[in-house]
Design a protein around this motif. Structure first.
Motif, PDB file in Angstrom:
ATOM      1  N   GLU A 197      10.654  13.053   0.459  1.00 47.77           N
ATOM      2  CA  GLU A 197      11.612  11.965   0.257  1.00 47.77           C
ATOM      3  C   GLU A 197      10.987  10.595   0.493  1.00 47.77           C
ATOM      4  OE1 GLU A 197      15.174  12.516   2.464  1.00 47.77           O
ATOM      5  OE2 GLU A 197      15.672  14.430   1.507  1.00 47.77           O
ATOM      6  N   THR A 198       9.826  10.559   1.119  1.00 48.45           N
ATOM      7  CA  THR A 198       9.139   9.276   1.349  1.00 48.45           C
ATOM      8  C   THR A 198       8.649   8.688   0.040  1.00 48.45           C
ATOM      9  OG1 THR A 198       8.436  10.055   3.514  1.00 48.45           O
ATOM     10  CG2 THR A 198       7.298   8.135   2.658  1.00 48.45           C
ATOM     11  N   VAL A 208       0.817  -1.217   0.000  1.00 48.95           N
ATOM     12  CA  VAL A 208       0.000   0.000   0.000  1.00 48.95           C
ATOM     13  C   VAL A 208       0.848   1.262   0.000  1.00 48.95           C
ATOM     14  CG1 VAL A 208      -1.944  -1.133   1.142  1.00 48.95           C
ATOM     15  CG2 VAL A 208      -0.208   0.038   2.518  1.00 48.95           C
ATOM     16  N   ALA A 209       2.127   1.140   0.417  1.00 50.85           N
ATOM     17  CA  ALA A 209       2.983   2.323   0.551  1.00 50.85           C
ATOM     18  C   ALA A 209       4.446   1.869   0.615  1.00 50.85           C
ATOM     19  CB  ALA A 209       2.611   3.095   1.814  1.00 50.85           C
ATOM     20  N   PRO A 210       5.377   2.813   0.534  1.00 55.15           N
ATOM     21  CA  PRO A 210       6.791   2.472   0.735  1.00 55.15           C
ATOM     22  C   PRO A 210       7.016   1.851   2.113  1.00 55.15           C
ATOM     23  CG  PRO A 210       6.592   4.657  -0.229  1.00 55.15           C
ATOM     24  CD  PRO A 210       5.200   4.226   0.157  1.00 55.15           C
ATOM     25  N   GLU A 211       8.099   1.132   2.244  1.00 52.32           N
ATOM     26  CA  GLU A 211       8.360   0.328   3.444  1.00 52.32           C
ATOM     27  C   GLU A 211       8.276   1.098   4.761  1.00 52.32           C
ATOM     28  OE1 GLU A 211      11.741  -2.745   5.221  1.00 52.32           O
ATOM     29  OE2 GLU A 211      11.843  -2.051   3.145  1.00 52.32           O
ATOM     30  N   GLN A 216       0.724   9.409  19.037  1.00 53.82           N
ATOM     31  CA  GLN A 216       2.098   9.651  18.613  1.00 53.82           C
ATOM     32  C   GLN A 216       2.371   8.985  17.272  1.00 53.82           C
ATOM     33  OE1 GLN A 216       4.412  11.625  19.751  1.00 53.82           O
ATOM     34  NE2 GLN A 216       5.956  10.953  18.269  1.00 53.82           N
ATOM     35  N   ARG A 217       1.882   7.760  17.108  1.00 58.28           N
ATOM     36  CA  ARG A 217       2.054   7.045  15.838  1.00 58.28           C
ATOM     37  C   ARG A 217       1.385   7.802  14.688  1.00 58.28           C
ATOM     38  NH1 ARG A 217       5.950   3.067  15.731  1.00 58.28           N
ATOM     39  NH2 ARG A 217       5.834   1.726  17.570  1.00 58.28           N
ATOM     40  N   CYS A 218       0.225   8.360  14.943  1.00 58.67           N
ATOM     41  CA  CYS A 218      -0.484   9.119  13.912  1.00 58.67           C
ATOM     42  C   CYS A 218       0.295  10.363  13.517  1.00 58.67           C
ATOM     43  CB  CYS A 218      -1.885   9.498  14.395  1.00 58.67           C
ATOM     44  SG  CYS A 218      -3.055   8.135  14.395  1.00 58.67           S
ATOM     45  N   ARG A 219       0.874  11.040  14.501  1.00 62.30           N
ATOM     46  CA  ARG A 219       1.685  12.224  14.194  1.00 62.30           C
ATOM     47  C   ARG A 219       2.905  11.839  13.361  1.00 62.30           C
ATOM     48  NH1 ARG A 219       0.368  13.794  19.616  1.00 62.30           N
ATOM     49  NH2 ARG A 219       2.340  12.937  20.363  1.00 62.30           N
ATOM     50  N   GLU A 220       3.541  10.734  13.742  1.00 60.75           N
ATOM     51  CA  GLU A 220       4.706  10.271  12.998  1.00 60.75           C
ATOM     52  C   GLU A 220       4.326   9.895  11.560  1.00 60.75           C
ATOM     53  OE1 GLU A 220       6.083   7.049  15.369  1.00 60.75           O
ATOM     54  OE2 GLU A 220       6.967   8.341  16.922  1.00 60.75           O
ATOM     55  N   LEU A 221       3.168   9.272  11.399  1.00 60.35           N
ATOM     56  CA  LEU A 221       2.709   8.905  10.066  1.00 60.35           C
ATOM     57  C   LEU A 221       2.495  10.147   9.211  1.00 60.35           C
ATOM     58  CD1 LEU A 221       1.676   6.784   8.030  1.00 60.35           C
ATOM     59  CD2 LEU A 221      -0.591   7.032   9.071  1.00 60.35           C
ATOM     60  N   ARG A 222       1.842  11.146   9.775  1.00 64.45           N
ATOM     61  CA  ARG A 222       1.602  12.373   9.017  1.00 64.45           C
ATOM     62  C   ARG A 222       2.914  13.060   8.633  1.00 64.45           C
ATOM     63  NH1 ARG A 222      -2.819  12.716  12.760  1.00 64.45           N
ATOM     64  NH2 ARG A 222      -1.594  14.054  14.173  1.00 64.45           N
ATOM     65  N   THR A 223       3.880  13.009   9.540  1.00 57.97           N
ATOM     66  CA  THR A 223       5.188  13.598   9.233  1.00 57.97           C
ATOM     67  C   THR A 223       5.853  12.860   8.082  1.00 57.97           C
ATOM     68  OG1 THR A 223       5.492  14.319  11.530  1.00 57.97           O
ATOM     69  CG2 THR A 223       7.465  14.133  10.172  1.00 57.97           C
ATOM     70  N   MET A 224       5.806  11.540   8.117  1.00 55.48           N
ATOM     71  CA  MET A 224       6.358  10.738   7.025  1.00 55.48           C
ATOM     72  C   MET A 224       5.707  11.085   5.692  1.00 55.48           C
ATOM     73  SD  MET A 224       6.618   6.848   8.435  1.00 55.48           S
ATOM     74  CE  MET A 224       7.638   6.390   9.816  1.00 55.48           C
TER      75      MET A 224
END
Length: 218
Positions: free
Chosen positions: A170-171, A112-115, A157-165
């Motif tokens: 570069e992602t 579904v997305a890059p690794e 926190q995981r959601c914030r990290e996901l949005r940042t990614m």
């Protein structure tokens, strides 16, 4: 009449326990589907959601019959009303995981997305499965067990990290895909919210404290 009512309550509790197991299985399988771009696991998620929706409809019918024909009072009424609310939350978890499975289905045979993004989504799915397993144990026993509040904080926190990614060029995720993947992550966050709601309902059943009274660690 009382014996029949008790038997119906036991059957309803058994149905909720089974629904909890199905919801947990669904969160596990959708996580596995994301991790391995596994179409078979995605199909299993769809089947589990179908079972959950069928069981929810059956629970609705059972509770309506109990309310209409048995006229329960006090704790018995609390049990019946809480049961249908728990069933509703479990059915929503099924719908959330089914939606997440659709992403795997549409992307197959690709991931579904890059690794790095997939790894983050898998971590969110794993946390969701843990939360659903915990409340499932409470559903089975009818006993409220509070946690230390880390699950919801970790998911946020995981959601914030996901949005940042996803915002990082570069992602390798374009704007349209980034929106879709953020929505995919939100399905796991909402599942954790549903699990927290179930915990509050179990607290209500166990203690009589209304679900929205006070604060409850998620």
């Amino acid at each position: 009449m009382r014996t029949q009512f008790t038997l119906e309550l036991v059957a309803l509790s058994n149905d909720l326990t089974l629904m909890s197991r199905l919801a947990h299985d669904s969160t596990q399988r959708v996580t596995e589907a994301l991790a391995g771009a596994d179409l078979t696991a995605a199909y299993e998620v769809f089947a589990l959601d179908e079972q959950l929706q069928e069981m929810f409809a059956a629970c609705e019918n059972r509770t309506m019959a109990l309310l209409a024909l048995q006229a329960p009072v006090a704790r018995d009424l609390r049990h019946v009303v809480t049961a249908i609310q728990i069933a509703g939350e479990l059915s929503r978890i099924g719908r959330r995981t089914e939606t997440a499975g659709q992403y795997v289905y549409r992307a197959h045979p690709r991931a579904v997305a890059p690794e790095p993004v997939v790894d983050q989504l898998v971590a969110m799915g794993t946390l969701t499965a843990e939360c659903v397993a915990r409340v499932g144990a409470s559903v089975a026993t009818g006993r409220f067990v509070a946690d230390d509040g880390t699950a919801a904080a970790t998911m946020e926190q995981r959601c914030r990290e996901l949005r940042t990614m996803l915002a990082d060029t570069e992602t390798g995720v374009d704007a349209g895909a980034a929106i879709d993947l953020a929505l995919l992550g939100s399905q796991f966050q909402r599942c954790v919210d549903h699990a927290a709601r179930i915990a509050r309902l179990i607290r209500f059943l166990d203690t009589g404290i209304p679900p929205e009274t006070g604060t409850l660690p998620d």
